[in-house]
Scaffold this motif. Sequence first.
Motif, PDB file in Angstrom:
ATOM      1  N   TYR A  47      17.866  79.304  55.919  1.00 37.57           N
ATOM      2  CA  TYR A  47      16.763  78.466  55.469  1.00 37.57           C
ATOM      3  C   TYR A  47      15.649  78.405  56.512  1.00 37.57           C
ATOM      4  N   ASP A  53      12.802  81.160  51.324  1.00 40.08           N
ATOM      5  CA  ASP A  53      11.535  80.890  50.637  1.00 40.08           C
ATOM      6  C   ASP A  53      11.080  82.127  49.886  1.00 40.08           C
ATOM      7  N   ARG A 207      15.316  83.989  67.028  1.00 42.12           N
ATOM      8  CA  ARG A 207      14.000  84.635  66.931  1.00 42.12           C
ATOM      9  C   ARG A 207      12.951  83.734  66.289  1.00 42.12           C
ATOM     10  N   SER A 208      13.370  82.957  65.319  1.00 44.18           N
ATOM     11  CA  SER A 208      12.375  82.189  64.571  1.00 44.18           C
ATOM     12  C   SER A 208      12.168  80.791  65.136  1.00 44.18           C
ATOM     13  N   TYR A 271      12.036  91.440  55.201  1.00 42.02           N
ATOM     14  CA  TYR A 271      11.635  90.167  55.780  1.00 42.02           C
ATOM     15  C   TYR A 271      11.648  90.230  57.306  1.00 42.02           C
ATOM     16  N   THR A 272      10.513  89.921  57.893  1.00 45.14           N
ATOM     17  CA  THR A 272      10.442  89.962  59.347  1.00 45.14           C
ATOM     18  C   THR A 272       9.844  88.675  59.889  1.00 45.14           C
ATOM     19  N   VAL A 273      10.217  88.347  61.099  1.00 47.08           N
ATOM     20  CA  VAL A 273       9.578  87.259  61.837  1.00 47.08           C
ATOM     21  C   VAL A 273       9.126  87.839  63.164  1.00 47.08           C
ATOM     22  N   GLY A 274       7.854  87.687  63.470  1.00 46.83           N
ATOM     23  CA  GLY A 274       7.334  88.251  64.702  1.00 46.83           C
ATOM     24  C   GLY A 274       7.522  89.762  64.762  1.00 46.83           C
TER      25      GLY A 274
ATOM     26  N   ILE B   2       9.440  84.381  71.071  1.00 45.51           N
ATOM     27  CA  ILE B   2       8.399  83.850  70.200  1.00 45.51           C
ATOM     28  C   ILE B   2       7.382  83.081  71.038  1.00 45.51           C
ATOM     29  N   THR B  16       1.056  83.925  65.960  1.00 50.12           N
ATOM     30  CA  THR B  16       2.197  84.738  65.597  1.00 50.12           C
ATOM     31  C   THR B  16       2.339  84.635  64.083  1.00 50.12           C
ATOM     32  N   PRO B  17       2.984  85.629  63.463  1.00 54.40           N
ATOM     33  CA  PRO B  17       3.177  85.573  62.017  1.00 54.40           C
ATOM     34  C   PRO B  17       3.935  84.329  61.599  1.00 54.40           C
ATOM     35  N   LEU B  18       4.724  83.784  62.526  1.00 53.41           N
ATOM     36  CA  LEU B  18       5.505  82.588  62.246  1.00 53.41           C
ATOM     37  C   LEU B  18       4.609  81.460  61.751  1.00 53.41           C
ATOM     38  N   ASP B  21       3.327  82.147  58.332  1.00 49.54           N
ATOM     39  CA  ASP B  21       4.357  81.989  57.314  1.00 49.54           C
ATOM     40  C   ASP B  21       4.618  80.525  56.979  1.00 49.54           C
ATOM     41  N   SER B 190      10.351  73.403  46.437  1.00 51.45           N
ATOM     42  CA  SER B 190      10.435  74.536  45.527  1.00 51.45           C
ATOM     43  C   SER B 190       9.771  75.753  46.169  1.00 51.45           C
ATOM     44  N   ALA B 191       9.974  76.916  45.579  1.00 54.51           N
ATOM     45  CA  ALA B 191       9.559  78.154  46.235  1.00 54.51           C
ATOM     46  C   ALA B 191       8.049  78.249  46.402  1.00 54.51           C
ATOM     47  N   ARG B 209      13.850  70.200  64.115  1.00 55.63           N
ATOM     48  CA  ARG B 209      15.048  71.014  64.209  1.00 55.63           C
ATOM     49  C   ARG B 209      14.692  72.449  64.575  1.00 55.63           C
ATOM     50  N   ARG B 212       9.457  73.140  66.243  1.00 58.63           N
ATOM     51  CA  ARG B 212       8.002  73.134  66.060  1.00 58.63           C
ATOM     52  C   ARG B 212       7.504  71.704  66.236  1.00 58.63           C
TER      53      ARG B 212
END
Lengths: 303, 242
Positions: A47, A53, A207-208, A271-274, B2, B16-18, B21, B190-191, B209, B212
């Motif tokens: 998750y 997601d 990683r995330s 699916y990738t992170v960073g 990261i 970062t893409p994080l 996202d 929801s998605a 958690r 962030r």
Amino acid sequence: MIQRREFLAAPVGGVTAALAGCTGGDGGEKAAILEETLTLTTTTSTYDTGLLDVVNAAFEDRYGVDVDAVALGTGAALETARSGDSDVVLVHARSLEDAFIREGYGVNRRDLMFNDFAVVGPEDDPAGIDGMDEVTAAFRAIAETESTFISRGDDSGTHAKELAIWDEAGVEPGGEWYRVAGSGMGEVLTQANQTPGYTLADRGSYRSHGSGLDISIRVEGPIEGGPELLANPYGIVAVNPAVHENVNYDLAMSYIGFITSRAGQEIIEEYTVGGEQLFFPESVSGDPNFQQYVPGDWTPDDE
Amino acid sequence: MIELVSSVVPVGGGFTPLVVDFPFERNYVESIIYVSLYVSLTAVLLGTLVSLPIAILVGFSQFPGKGFVVALINTGMGFPSVVVGLVVLFAVSNQGPLGTFDLVFTTEAMIMSQFVLATPVITGVSLAAVTSVEDGVRDAAYAMGGTRLDVALVTIKEARFGIATGILAGLGRAISEVGSVLIVGGNIVSADGTSVTRTLTTAIQLEARQGRFELAMILGAILVTLVLLINGIVLRLGGGRV
């Protein structure tokens, strides 16, 4: 076979129109085509990395149903399913999944994907385990030097794996250096970073993790050539409709069908992170693996 | 490794893409605020409807065991929210007595647990307010030929600030608790990023958690602002002089 692009684009006409009226936010009108909801209990690692997601958005597009994903530890996710409060579970502790299936609560288990665990720890590496090939030796070194180790202690898949490694290493962890956090992976990583100390983390959560961690990987998992003991396979199991007749078994199987299909597996693959791939799909395979459907230690003589 | 999340401005370089996202979109924030308000305000409204008659009844009458009832109410003010969450979860779980209604992981279940948390607070503070209305006021109302109802109305009018404080305290308890809504609600989105059972508090917990912390802080600031606004509105409606 439908390519992913097409399959994402195809339902635009029908499904989106049906969904359009449902985004108003008033709780009563959430249902789409089937007016059904699938409840998925899963682990924090799938998750929090954001993977679900993406997978669930694709599933909802395709089937026009809502997926309620509840992130718990593996133990809690299975426990929720045991009381019939979820329809399908996506977890990562084979021994706990096996017990779940043996007790009759789960049916139709599939291997879904894998990543790996790694031992992370502080830069100064007080136990001197950096680059070790054997995670059992690394754990023994941590215990011998009494370096701080933070355990999840929450009956999660990662916790189960950690206990299995201590067992394999022949060490009974205890003492002031061994801290049981009773928290999720993200919180434990934060704690390990602050303390600082060692911990066992799944690669995806590590990683995330959002805050800049000073701790880094000391013992790699099998993805980076580390020991097989650190493998982290995920399985998906439907809740047995014979035990809980209220569960949405049809939808659970649709979800399993989707996520183990080429389309679903491609989403996981991409699916990738960073810039880094977090999960490696393993459902689509030409080599039959019968053990994925039954408890790991099951034989036909069991009956 | 990261990169540290350095900013949450939705557009701009160096992310970062994080961060990209992360569904910190308008729809996401609005829907969690909506769920927070919907659940807590409903719970407090129901709680108020139950609390006021109890507060007045207990406040106006003398009966054996009254001290015990008051003690019970005051104990309820301190119920740990996780325990309430667990009890409600057992009740609404498919195995539980309310299992047939399919309430687990819904806003209705969250309203139930916040109702249990907020009601004793509203009752307790209102009761104190009603009790503290001077006897002289009541006596005067009686002396002027008022019925019991008239006297009750006068007392409520005199005690209205105390009652408003009680309702606000109940709301504060409801909207700021995280233990029970996390357990019975499941923190679901929801998605498309619309909150189903995610509230501001459970969203904050989720961000924390995942490490962030800045995003968690921003949500925290939203929550505090929201509570401040509600307090301002209620006090203004109540006449302002507090």
